[in-house]
Design an enzyme around this catalytic site. Structure first.
Site, mmCIF file in Angstrom:
data_model
loop_
_atom_site.group_PDB
_atom_site.id
_atom_site.type_symbol
_atom_site.label_atom_id
_atom_site.label_comp_id
_atom_site.label_asym_id
_atom_site.label_seq_id
_atom_site.Cartn_x
_atom_site.Cartn_y
_atom_site.Cartn_z
ATOM 1 N N ASP A 61 -63.794 30.485 52.309
ATOM 2 C CA ASP A 61 -64.211 29.517 51.294
ATOM 3 C C ASP A 61 -65.531 28.840 51.654
ATOM 4 O OD1 ASP A 61 -61.939 30.155 49.935
ATOM 5 O OD2 ASP A 61 -60.883 28.294 50.333
ATOM 6 N N GLU A 90 -66.330 33.219 49.416
ATOM 7 C CA GLU A 90 -66.442 32.439 48.188
ATOM 8 C C GLU A 90 -67.914 32.050 48.048
ATOM 9 O OE1 GLU A 90 -64.713 28.407 46.155
ATOM 10 O OE2 GLU A 90 -65.382 28.348 48.240
#
Length: 108
Positions: A61, A90
């Site tokens: 992330d 991400e």
């Protein structure tokens, strides 16, 4: 339950830590991922979970907030244990930079 979690935070609503934070989250200190000891620690964490528990890869992330050199080292480390492990970053901007074969296998 949420109120209990909020009470346990080390800072009140208007009090901010004296250290840099990752992604503006005051509960997450920003680490210097260019530091060799920081890189080594997280590369070993990446290897550990692949090796000891057979995970198939990592979803990473807020990947664009971390320097490319760190991700290249992380990729090399994880792939040394399992070349088929997948690394998904991400990334909210154009993904081309991340998909040159030396950082991530895919983005979301």
């Amino acid at each position: 339950m949420l109120q209990k979690a909020i009470k346990n935070q080390p800072f009140g609503d208007n009090i901010y830590p004296s250290y840099a934070c990752f992604a503006y989250e005051r509960m997450m200190p920003k680490l210097n991922t260019e530091n060799p000891e920081v890189r080594e620690y997280f590369c070993k964490v990446g290897q550990y979970w692949v090796k000891e528990f057979g995970i198939d890869g990592w979803r990473l992330d807020v990947a664009s907030e971390i320097d490319d050199g760190f991700w290249r080292a992380f990729r090399k480390s994880v792939k040394s244990v399992n070349p088929d492990a997948i690394l998904i970053g991400e990334v909210w901007e154009s993904a081309g930079h991340w998909l040159q074969g030396d950082i991530f296998d895919s983005t979301l």
